[in-house]
Design a protein around this motif. Structure first.
Motif, mmCIF file in Angstrom:
data_model
loop_
_atom_site.group_PDB
_atom_site.id
_atom_site.type_symbol
_atom_site.label_atom_id
_atom_site.label_comp_id
_atom_site.label_asym_id
_atom_site.label_seq_id
_atom_site.Cartn_x
_atom_site.Cartn_y
_atom_site.Cartn_z
ATOM 1 N N PHE A 191 0.793 -1.225 0.000
ATOM 2 C CA PHE A 191 0.000 0.000 0.000
ATOM 3 C C PHE A 191 0.829 1.280 0.000
ATOM 4 O O PHE A 191 0.352 2.318 -0.456
ATOM 5 C CB PHE A 191 -0.950 0.017 1.208
ATOM 6 N N SER A 192 2.079 1.261 0.492
ATOM 7 C CA SER A 192 2.836 2.502 0.620
ATOM 8 C C SER A 192 3.440 2.979 -0.704
ATOM 9 O O SER A 192 3.384 4.163 -1.033
ATOM 10 C CB SER A 192 3.951 2.340 1.657
ATOM 11 N N HIS A 193 4.027 2.078 -1.469
ATOM 12 C CA HIS A 193 4.693 2.456 -2.718
ATOM 13 C C HIS A 193 3.669 2.956 -3.733
ATOM 14 O O HIS A 193 2.535 2.487 -3.779
ATOM 15 C CB HIS A 193 5.465 1.265 -3.272
ATOM 16 N N ARG A 194 4.075 3.874 -4.565
ATOM 17 C CA ARG A 194 3.152 4.479 -5.531
ATOM 18 C C ARG A 194 2.591 3.464 -6.518
ATOM 19 O O ARG A 194 1.518 3.671 -7.090
ATOM 20 C CB ARG A 194 3.833 5.629 -6.271
ATOM 21 N N ARG A 195 3.264 2.325 -6.704
ATOM 22 C CA ARG A 195 2.734 1.318 -7.634
ATOM 23 C C ARG A 195 1.392 0.768 -7.143
ATOM 24 O O ARG A 195 0.606 0.241 -7.918
ATOM 25 C CB ARG A 195 3.741 0.176 -7.823
ATOM 26 N N PHE A 196 1.138 0.895 -5.814
ATOM 27 C CA PHE A 196 -0.092 0.350 -5.238
ATOM 28 C C PHE A 196 -1.179 1.413 -5.058
ATOM 29 O O PHE A 196 -2.141 1.185 -4.340
ATOM 30 C CB PHE A 196 0.204 -0.286 -3.875
ATOM 31 N N MET A 197 -1.036 2.546 -5.719
ATOM 32 C CA MET A 197 -1.985 3.633 -5.474
ATOM 33 C C MET A 197 -3.409 3.243 -5.865
ATOM 34 O O MET A 197 -4.386 3.780 -5.328
ATOM 35 C CB MET A 197 -1.571 4.897 -6.228
ATOM 36 N N SER A 198 -3.574 2.282 -6.779
ATOM 37 C CA SER A 198 -4.905 1.816 -7.175
ATOM 38 C C SER A 198 -5.186 0.415 -6.657
ATOM 39 O O SER A 198 -6.016 -0.306 -7.220
ATOM 40 C CB SER A 198 -5.035 1.842 -8.707
ATOM 41 N N GLY A 199 -4.509 0.045 -5.596
ATOM 42 C CA GLY A 199 -4.716 -1.271 -5.011
ATOM 43 C C GLY A 199 -3.637 -2.254 -5.391
ATOM 44 O O GLY A 199 -2.721 -1.949 -6.176
ATOM 45 N N ALA A 200 -3.735 -3.453 -4.838
ATOM 46 C CA ALA A 200 -2.786 -4.532 -5.124
ATOM 47 C C ALA A 200 -3.528 -5.649 -5.842
ATOM 48 O O ALA A 200 -3.519 -5.725 -7.069
ATOM 49 C CB ALA A 200 -2.149 -5.016 -3.828
ATOM 50 N N ALA A 201 -4.237 -6.486 -5.114
ATOM 51 C CA ALA A 201 -5.032 -7.544 -5.750
ATOM 52 C C ALA A 201 -6.136 -6.973 -6.618
ATOM 53 O O ALA A 201 -6.500 -7.554 -7.648
ATOM 54 C CB ALA A 201 -5.630 -8.447 -4.679
ATOM 55 N N SER A 202 -6.689 -5.820 -6.232
ATOM 56 C CA SER A 202 -7.815 -5.231 -6.968
ATOM 57 C C SER A 202 -7.374 -4.251 -8.042
ATOM 58 O O SER A 202 -8.211 -3.588 -8.656
ATOM 59 C CB SER A 202 -8.759 -4.521 -5.983
ATOM 60 N N ASN A 203 -6.085 -4.155 -8.318
ATOM 61 C CA ASN A 203 -5.564 -3.148 -9.245
ATOM 62 C C ASN A 203 -6.021 -3.401 -10.682
ATOM 63 O O ASN A 203 -6.078 -4.555 -11.128
ATOM 64 C CB ASN A 203 -4.029 -3.152 -9.193
ATOM 65 N N PRO A 204 -6.343 -2.357 -11.442
ATOM 66 C CA PRO A 204 -6.727 -2.545 -12.841
ATOM 67 C C PRO A 204 -5.582 -3.000 -13.743
ATOM 68 O O PRO A 204 -5.824 -3.459 -14.867
ATOM 69 C CB PRO A 204 -7.226 -1.159 -13.257
ATOM 70 N N ASP A 205 -4.350 -2.922 -13.265
ATOM 71 C CA ASP A 205 -3.175 -3.329 -14.040
ATOM 72 C C ASP A 205 -2.756 -4.742 -13.608
ATOM 73 O O ASP A 205 -2.360 -4.948 -12.463
ATOM 74 C CB ASP A 205 -2.042 -2.345 -13.802
#
Length: 432
Positions: free
Chosen positions: A141-155
């Motif tokens: 959650f902290s790193h900017r790569r997770f700004m849209s989530g981790a498991a729920s990320n659109p990428d």
């Protein structure tokens, strides 16, 4: 070896001491047939104590720690200080996120190398007499790569990176003998429905968690997989809002027998519940795993993560835990942090000493209430009508037609009975 706490002696149980001492937490005291240490299973968190720099939404760093930095040398110095503090407190457990104890690398491979090196470093310290690991987890959650989530990320690449990170953290937890593994969906939620596909994101999270459970069995991890519910903050709508929400999610994906919960007092308050409500709900569903003990400032609308100081609240929480049989693999982790004006090394020690004493007082009060039996007797009396064969037959075999016929034939005309809330509150106050 760190000398950050060089002028602070190990904390002992001494009710008559003038300085730092446990006045209520006596690890050897037997409560309901079990040592207090074995009931409470205290753990110290890595993140707030050693990684957090004292910032808040309106200001930056206030703490000046010699281990703040992004090199492996800094990470090892941080570990030295952590184990020094664990030993001063006599804490039996600790907890970590991967990003707390290793520096961020240039990519996943470097992150993994850094983590593995630190796991070896911590393992040696544990072998030399340090505390055990209550649980490990991945910071997704902290790193900017997770700004849209981790498991729920659109990428899907973020999903893949997150899954690989969890694997390395499960491996680390297994290697260090951890007794649980936690998944905290810090950014599993959404900011706006305008760009969110709820069906996709739920399916991704269900598949992600299923893969975690599969990997647990593959590596023979004997601990529990835990989800930590949290509402709102930081996203507008967190998917893991509270116990009931998470239970519905687990049922949907057939994971209710595989996953339990790590419950936090501050998160319960943000969800509009009491801590004892969330614990009672979890125990009623067979989902209680572990707890994070802290408190929120009731005058603030966000998660302030303060150390516990309210014995009546803590007592009601431990009452529900004891009533359910107590912890198995779980324990009491202090997911709490100093106030940003508390700058000195002794403040870290004093905060935990106070929190541990509050929990010990709460545990003893809870045990006394349970052994007294007054609350459970009143509860049983309130529902006694349901224990009759006639009431059970109506509940399980009755139809609306048969029940209506019964009401007419017997002239049933029930009158309200007092719930006696004030009487029971007075009963609780005798113990706290």
């Amino acid at each position: 070896m760190s000398v950050y706490f060089h002028n602070i002696d190990p904390v002992r149980f001494d009710p008559d001491a003038d300085g730092l001492a446990y006045r209520h937490y006596n690890p050897e005291e037997v409560v309901m047939g079990k040592r207090m240490e074995d009931h409470l299973r205290f753990a110290i968190c890595w993140w707030h104590n050693f990684a957090w720099q004292g910032g808040d939404p309106f200001g930056g760093q206030t703490f000046d720690r010699p281990w703040f930095g992004d090199t492996m040398d800094h990470a090892k110095l941080k570990a030295d200080a952590a184990f020094e503090m664990f030993n001063i407190l006599g804490a039996p457990y600790y907890c970590f996120h991967d990003a707390d104890m290793r520096p961020e690398g240039a990519d996943f491979a470097e992150n993994t190398r850094n983590l593995e090196e630190m796991v070896d470093y911590l393992g040696q310290k544990m072998a030399d007499g340090g505390p055990k690991l209550l649980w490990g987890t991945a910071n997704l959650f902290s790193h900017r790569r997770f700004m849209s989530g981790a498991a729920s990320n659109p990428d899907p690449d973020v999903f893949a990176f997150s899954a690989a990170t969890v694997k390395t953290c499960m491996d680390a937890t297994q290697k260090l003998g951890g007794e649980n593994y936690v998944l905290w969906g810090g950014r599993e939620g959404y900011e706006t429905l305008l760009n969110t596909d709820l069906r996709r994101e739920s399916e991704q999270m269900g598949q992600f968690l299923s893969k975690v459970v599969d990997y647990k069995h593959k590596i023979g991890f004997k601990g529990a997989i835990l989800i930590e519910p949290k509402p709102q903050e930081p996203t507008k709508h967190q998917y893991d809002y509270d116990v009931a929400t998470v239970y519905g999610f687990l049922k949907k994906y057939g994971l209710e027998e595989e996953v339990k919960l790590n419950l936090e007092q501050g998160h319960a308050i943000l969800a509009g519940h009491s801590f004892e409500h969330e614990i009672a709900m979890a125990t009623s569903l067979g989902l209680l795993g572990s707890i994070d003990m802290n408190r929120n400032d009731y005058q603030s609308g966000w998660d302030t993560d303060q150390f516990p100081n309210n014995v009546p609240e803590v007592a009601l929480a431990y009452y529900e835990i004891l009533k359910s049989g107590g912890f198995t693999t779980g324990g009491t982790n202090f997911d709490a942090k100093l106030r940003r004006q508390s700058l000195d090394p002794v403040d870290l020690i004093a905060a935990h000493v106070g929190g541990m004493d509050v929990c010990a007082r709460g545990l003893k009060a809870a045990a006394a209430m349970l052994m007294d039996g007054g609350l459970e007797n009143a509860r049983a009396a309130r529902y006694a009508g349901w224990d009759t064969a006639e009431a059970q037959a109506m509940l399980h075999n009755g139809t609306l037609d048969s029940i209506t016929a019964d009401v007419l034939a017997k002239g049933i005309n029930p009158q309200p009975r007092s719930g006696q809330q004030e009487v029971l509150e007075n009963l609780v106050n005798r113990f706290v």
